[in-house]
Enzyme design. Structure first.
Site, PDB file in Angstrom:
ATOM      1  N   ASN A  50       0.876  -1.168   0.000  1.00  0.00           N
ATOM      2  CA  ASN A  50       0.000   0.000   0.000  1.00  0.00           C
ATOM      3  C   ASN A  50       0.916   1.221   0.000  1.00  0.00           C
ATOM      4  O   ASN A  50       1.470   1.578   1.033  1.00  0.00           O
ATOM      5  CB  ASN A  50      -0.891  -0.037   1.257  1.00  0.00           C
ATOM      6  CG  ASN A  50      -1.734   1.207   1.406  1.00  0.00           C
ATOM      7  OD1 ASN A  50      -1.807   2.043   0.505  1.00  0.00           O
ATOM      8  ND2 ASN A  50      -2.387   1.337   2.561  1.00  0.00           N
ATOM      9  N   LYS A  87       0.196   4.218  -0.350  1.00  0.00           N
ATOM     10  CA  LYS A  87      -0.454   5.403   0.241  1.00  0.00           C
ATOM     11  C   LYS A  87      -0.212   6.628  -0.654  1.00  0.00           C
ATOM     12  O   LYS A  87      -0.112   6.476  -1.867  1.00  0.00           O
ATOM     13  CB  LYS A  87       0.014   5.609   1.685  1.00  0.00           C
ATOM     14  CG  LYS A  87      -0.174   4.340   2.518  1.00  0.00           C
ATOM     15  CD  LYS A  87      -0.097   4.568   3.998  1.00  0.00           C
ATOM     16  CE  LYS A  87      -0.296   3.235   4.717  1.00  0.00           C
ATOM     17  NZ  LYS A  87      -0.351   3.368   6.158  1.00  0.00           N
ATOM     18  N   HIS A 112      -9.755   1.250   4.169  1.00  0.00           N
ATOM     19  CA  HIS A 112      -8.542   1.400   4.983  1.00  0.00           C
ATOM     20  C   HIS A 112      -8.846   2.338   6.154  1.00  0.00           C
ATOM     21  O   HIS A 112      -9.627   3.286   6.011  1.00  0.00           O
ATOM     22  CB  HIS A 112      -7.398   1.965   4.122  1.00  0.00           C
ATOM     23  CG  HIS A 112      -6.079   1.922   4.818  1.00  0.00           C
ATOM     24  ND1 HIS A 112      -5.722   2.864   5.753  1.00  0.00           N
ATOM     25  CD2 HIS A 112      -5.051   1.035   4.755  1.00  0.00           C
ATOM     26  CE1 HIS A 112      -4.517   2.554   6.231  1.00  0.00           C
ATOM     27  NE2 HIS A 112      -4.085   1.450   5.641  1.00  0.00           N
ATOM     28  N   GLU A 126      -7.280   4.713   7.366  1.00  0.00           N
ATOM     29  CA  GLU A 126      -7.018   6.137   7.085  1.00  0.00           C
ATOM     30  C   GLU A 126      -8.185   6.755   6.315  1.00  0.00           C
ATOM     31  O   GLU A 126      -8.520   7.927   6.511  1.00  0.00           O
ATOM     32  CB  GLU A 126      -5.695   6.278   6.311  1.00  0.00           C
ATOM     33  CG  GLU A 126      -4.508   6.026   7.234  1.00  0.00           C
ATOM     34  CD  GLU A 126      -3.269   5.469   6.547  1.00  0.00           C
ATOM     35  OE1 GLU A 126      -3.170   5.526   5.306  1.00  0.00           O
ATOM     36  OE2 GLU A 126      -2.392   4.956   7.275  1.00  0.00           O
ATOM     37  N   GLU A 142      -5.872  -4.990  10.221  1.00  0.00           N
ATOM     38  CA  GLU A 142      -4.833  -4.000  10.528  1.00  0.00           C
ATOM     39  C   GLU A 142      -5.170  -3.253  11.816  1.00  0.00           C
ATOM     40  O   GLU A 142      -5.965  -2.306  11.793  1.00  0.00           O
ATOM     41  CB  GLU A 142      -4.736  -2.975   9.390  1.00  0.00           C
ATOM     42  CG  GLU A 142      -4.383  -3.570   8.048  1.00  0.00           C
ATOM     43  CD  GLU A 142      -3.755  -2.524   7.123  1.00  0.00           C
ATOM     44  OE1 GLU A 142      -2.641  -2.772   6.658  1.00  0.00           O
ATOM     45  OE2 GLU A 142      -4.371  -1.477   6.886  1.00  0.00           O
ATOM     46  N   GLY A 174       2.068   2.110  10.771  1.00  0.00           N
ATOM     47  CA  GLY A 174       3.047   3.193  10.652  1.00  0.00           C
ATOM     48  C   GLY A 174       3.752   3.546  11.948  1.00  0.00           C
ATOM     49  O   GLY A 174       4.425   4.564  12.030  1.00  0.00           O
ATOM     50  N   SER A 189       3.001  -2.323  10.334  1.00  0.00           N
ATOM     51  CA  SER A 189       4.447  -2.394  10.583  1.00  0.00           C
ATOM     52  C   SER A 189       5.066  -3.745  10.216  1.00  0.00           C
ATOM     53  O   SER A 189       5.991  -4.209  10.892  1.00  0.00           O
ATOM     54  CB  SER A 189       4.762  -2.010  12.035  1.00  0.00           C
ATOM     55  OG  SER A 189       4.340  -0.679  12.277  1.00  0.00           O
ATOM     56  N   GLY A 206       2.594  -1.153   4.352  1.00  0.00           N
ATOM     57  CA  GLY A 206       2.676   0.269   4.041  1.00  0.00           C
ATOM     58  C   GLY A 206       4.116   0.695   3.838  1.00  0.00           C
ATOM     59  O   GLY A 206       4.692   0.506   2.765  1.00  0.00           O
TER      60      GLY A 206
HETATM   61  P1  PGA Z   1       2.486   0.144   7.708  1.00  0.00           P
HETATM   62  O1  PGA Z   1       1.063   0.403   7.018  1.00  0.00           O
HETATM   63  O2  PGA Z   1       3.041  -1.135   7.121  1.00  0.00           O
HETATM   64  O3  PGA Z   1       3.315   1.347   7.347  1.00  0.00           O
HETATM   65  O4  PGA Z   1       2.246   0.022   9.169  1.00  0.00           O
HETATM   66  C1  PGA Z   1       0.167  -0.644   6.775  1.00  0.00           C
HETATM   67  C2  PGA Z   1      -1.103  -0.112   6.154  1.00  0.00           C
HETATM   68  O5  PGA Z   1      -1.584   0.961   6.555  1.00  0.00           O
HETATM   69  O6  PGA Z   1      -1.673  -0.738   5.245  1.00  0.00           O
END
Ligand code: PGA
Length: 249
Positions: free
Chosen positions: A9, A11, A94, A96, A166, A172, A212, A233
């Site tokens: 992803n 983003k 997602h 976000e 998630e 993140g 992460s 991500g």
């Molecule tokens: P991350 O994000 O691997 O940076 O934690 C995962 C995601 O939001 O899909």
């Protein structure tokens, strides 16, 4: 055996020319034979990245789409636009998007149906906040998100959907859920699917963990019985993504 699926992803990162460079680099490092590999890129990067990964076995993914076919929805991307651009997967719901853009489970449900109607595979995200985990309502919350997302889907369609668990506190932050924590919720999600559709569908559906994931922790997560891959991500923007793919083979 469920085939593992590793999706990056990206983003809101990478301009079209930067995206093309990254896609070239990752393509040279990744062997997409034993696991499904998807690059979920920003809408404007779909065309250039699609050109680069054509024929490599890596699939193209989007990060969102609208639930209507077309019309007066300024700034949105339709399912037909994605389909015409050879997109095979779309991330939906997602955290976000739910948090910053007010996306509801009802929207997510409509988007899932629209994507499936056009043969695009939804990657439906779910997951709890830190406060929900600390008050012990993680599973209830995730079950509600899954049930709402799958509302009105028949088993034949339901089994095509990829679910990404998630935990929001792990996204993140560099703070991964332990493999045991991730397995517990992924098993609970599979049980929820079994209650809705029966054991056969539950055994077929693929459930990813996200939050992460990196080159070091991926193998341990993938060894869990109910974890069928990852939604990645930060590490999907680096060469390290290839190590995560290798961990799934
Ligand atoms: P991350 O994000 O691997 O940076 O934690 C995962 C995601 O939001 O899909």
């Amino acid at each position: 055996m469920r085939k593992k699926i590793i999706a990056g992803n990206w983003k809101m990162n990478k301009t079209p020319s930067e995206a093309a460079e990254l896609a070239k680099l990752l393509k040279s490092k990744i062997n997409a034979e034993r696991a499904d590999v998807v690059f979920c890129v920003p809408a404007i990067d779909i065309m250039p990245v699609g050109e680069i990964i054509k024929g490599s076995g890596i699939a193209l993914g989007a990060q969102n789409m609208h639930f209507e076919e077309s019309g007066a929805y300024t700034g949105e991307t339709s399912v037909k636009m994605l389909k015409d651009a050879q997109v095979e997967y779309v991330i939906l719901g997602h955290s976000e998007r739910r948090e910053y853009f007010g996306e509801t489970s009802d929207d997510v449900n409509k988007k899932i149906k629209k994507a499936l109607e056009h043969g695009i595979i939804p990657i439906m995200c779910c997951g709890e906040t830190l406060a929900q985990r600390e008050t012990g309502v993680t599973m209830e919350h995730v079950r509600i998100q899954v049930k709402a997302g799958f509302k009105g889907l028949v088993a034949e369609d339901a089994q095509k959907v990829v679910i990404a668990y998630e935990p929001i506190w792990a996204i993140g932050t560099g703070k991964t859920a332990t493999s045991a924590q991730a397995q517990e919720v992924c098993a609970g999600i599979r049980k929820t699917i079994e209650e809705l559709y029966g054991a056969e569908t539950a055994q077929k559906i693929r459930i990813q963990y996200g939050g992460s994931v990196n080159g070091k922790n991926a193998a341990e997560l993938f060894a869990m019985a109910d974890i069928d891959g990852a939604l990645v991500g930060g590490a999907s923007l680096k060469e390290e993504f290839a190590d995560i793919v290798s961990a799934a083979e």
